[in-house]
Design a protein around this motif. Structure first.
Motif, PDB file in Angstrom:
ATOM      1  N   PRO A 123      35.442  23.416   5.913  1.00 58.36           N
ATOM      2  CA  PRO A 123      35.480  24.671   5.981  1.00 58.36           C
ATOM      3  C   PRO A 123      35.095  26.023   5.387  1.00 58.36           C
ATOM      4  O   PRO A 123      36.001  25.252   4.310  1.00 58.36           O
ATOM      5  N   THR A 151      31.265  24.790   5.349  1.00 59.57           N
ATOM      6  CA  THR A 151      31.162  25.023   6.184  1.00 59.57           C
ATOM      7  C   THR A 151      31.127  26.891   6.620  1.00 59.57           C
ATOM      8  O   THR A 151      32.233  27.091   5.761  1.00 59.57           O
ATOM      9  N   ASP A 152      31.069  27.627   7.722  1.00 57.41           N
ATOM     10  CA  ASP A 152      32.158  28.273   8.037  1.00 57.41           C
ATOM     11  C   ASP A 152      31.907  28.900   9.865  1.00 57.41           C
ATOM     12  O   ASP A 152      31.130  27.704  10.596  1.00 57.41           O
ATOM     13  N   TRP A 153      32.600  29.275   9.922  1.00 55.41           N
ATOM     14  CA  TRP A 153      33.707  29.385  11.478  1.00 55.41           C
ATOM     15  C   TRP A 153      31.911  30.129  12.250  1.00 55.41           C
ATOM     16  O   TRP A 153      32.132  29.462  13.140  1.00 55.41           O
ATOM     17  N   TYR A 181      29.229  26.485  11.880  1.00 56.54           N
ATOM     18  CA  TYR A 181      29.714  25.165  11.960  1.00 56.54           C
ATOM     19  C   TYR A 181      29.663  24.020  13.063  1.00 56.54           C
ATOM     20  O   TYR A 181      29.194  23.487  13.321  1.00 56.54           O
TER      21      TYR A 181
END
Length: 425
Positions: A53, A81-83, A86
């Motif tokens: 992340p 990735t991101d919240w 993801y």
């Protein structure tokens, strides 16, 4: 004629010697290559992919550089990735053909992926790569296991505690935070009489709101589902008591009237600006509060329960390996490096999942000690197979009860009925 014959003989002998030397050289090269490959020093580098992340990106890049410098036979392809996206992206990647090797995921996401056969068991691979599983906080390791098979290696594990405003509590006659729920309610009444809003609930965001209900549910010994996950238990006395306690704090004005519109982030800012006197939150808020509100004099405490410290829901982050990975041994070596106590300590913003790392000085501050104590009474956030479908049902009926359009009993019976209907299919 004789001269021609001599020339032919010389040429034939030359060709034989040349061929023999070439053969010897080829054999020597093959042996040398095989010898080099056996110790991993000269074989072509294997590339593995790690999805991590964006909030861990700086530390992740450092670890990649360090590992590659000491392991020239392995290259790491880092994907950020991101919240918000993801889980969807990882789900798609895990079910694809050319699957990446390693992913950083929430601990409560591990079992659902593992039960679908998408993750590799790490018991043997991990031990052979040097992972010291007995050194991991056992509740954290249990979240990532199915039938004693470990499918994820945790590096962060934390739960909620209490933040409180020291100056305002002193004004109300308190030198420390109460240790039971009833004492906390009595203190809230005093704070209200002094003109303060004691606290808030993050009821404007689904996951935040349901987590708070589940935490209260655990306080009174309840569970969302039966152990076999085939029956909903939210019409129990424990569930009705838990939801009633939340509603009572709103009805009495002890919890902010804006609770139905806020989330955890807004709640933290309300505490920082003095709009509420105490706050339920995790250890990850400490640095933000110290940075953004330098004049705030606050302390932390464990969550009050029935007769003392109550339970907290806990979660964290760990790393999993695709079952379809083609480079599992290499991936396990890198996984072992990422999750050493030293690297857990720098990768986490709250607590590591290693007993060794928890003893480091950085985790022994007065702010963090209550959160470490709280982990002794922690239960994992729900990770049921159909939780993504169950959570919105709970949230919907919570809103009905808290808004007064249903009684608590009606809401608990309603969510139980709807969840049981869902589980029947």
């Amino acid at each position: 004629m004789k001269n021609i014959q001599k020339i032919i003989v010389v040429l034939v002998m030359f060709l034989l010697v040349f061929s023999l030397n070439s053969y010897i050289n080829v054999e020597a090269t093959i042996r040398l290559t095989q010898a080099s490959s056996s110790d991993g020093s000269s074989s072509p580098a294997v590339t593995i992919q790690w999805w991590t992340p964006n909030w861990d990106e700086p530390e992740s890049r450092e670890m990649v550089s360090e590992f590659e410098a000491n392991n020239p036979d392995i290259k790491i392809d880092l994907v950020i990735t991101d919240w918000n996206t993801y889980k969807e992206k990882i789900t798609t990647a895990l079910t694809g053909r050319n699957v990446p090797e390693l992913y950083t995921v929430l601990l409560t996401d591990v079992r659902p992926f593992a039960k679908l056969g998408l993750l590799e068991s790490l018991n043997i691979l991990g031990e052979e790569a040097g992972i010291d599983f007995p050194d991991f906080v056992q509740p954290a390791l249990e979240i990532t296991s199915v039938d004693d098979a470990i499918f994820g290696v945790p590096f962060r594990y934390d739960g909620s505690g209490i933040y409180y405003n020291i100056d305002i509590l002193k004004e109300a006659g308190y030198d420390s935070f109460p240790t039971t729920w009833d004492e906390m309610i009595l203190m809230s009444a005093k704070l209200k009489d002094l003109g303060y809003t004691p606290f808030a609930w993050p009821l404007g965001q689904q996951a935040n709101a349901v987590t708070r209900l589940v935490q209260q549910l655990y306080t009174y010994g309840g569970s969302v589902l039966a152990e076999d996950q085939k029956t909903c238990l939210l019409n129990s006395d424990a569930a009705k008591t838990a939801l009633s306690k939340i509603k009572e704090t709103l009805d009495m004005g002890y919890a902010s009237s804006s609770s139905m519109e806020i989330d955890n982030t807004i709640m933290r800012n309300m505490f920082g600006t003095g709009q509420i006197v105490f706050n339920f939150s995790g250890p990850f808020d400490i640095d933000t509060l110290l940075t953004d509100y330098p004049n705030l004099d606050f302390a932390t405490a464990v969550i009050p329960g029935i007769d003392g410290m109550g339970p907290t829901t806990a979660n964290g982050w760990g790393i999993v390996m695709s079952s379809g990975s083609k480079n599992k041994e290499a991936a396990a070596r890198f996984l072992s490096y990422i999750t050493t106590p030293e690297n857990q300590a720098r990768l986490t913003d709250s607590f590591p999942a290693s007993y060794t790392a928890l003893k480091y000085e950085k985790f022994a501050s007065d702010y963090l000690k209550p959160f470490a104590t709280q982990l002794d009474n922690s239960r994992e956030e729900p990770s049921y197979d159909r939780w993504l479908e169950i959570e919105p049902i709970i949230y919907q009926y919570m809103q009905y009860a808290l808004a007064g359009t249903m009684s608590v009993d009606e809401a608990c019976e309603g969510m139980t009925k709807d969840i049981n209907s869902l589980l029947a299919f």
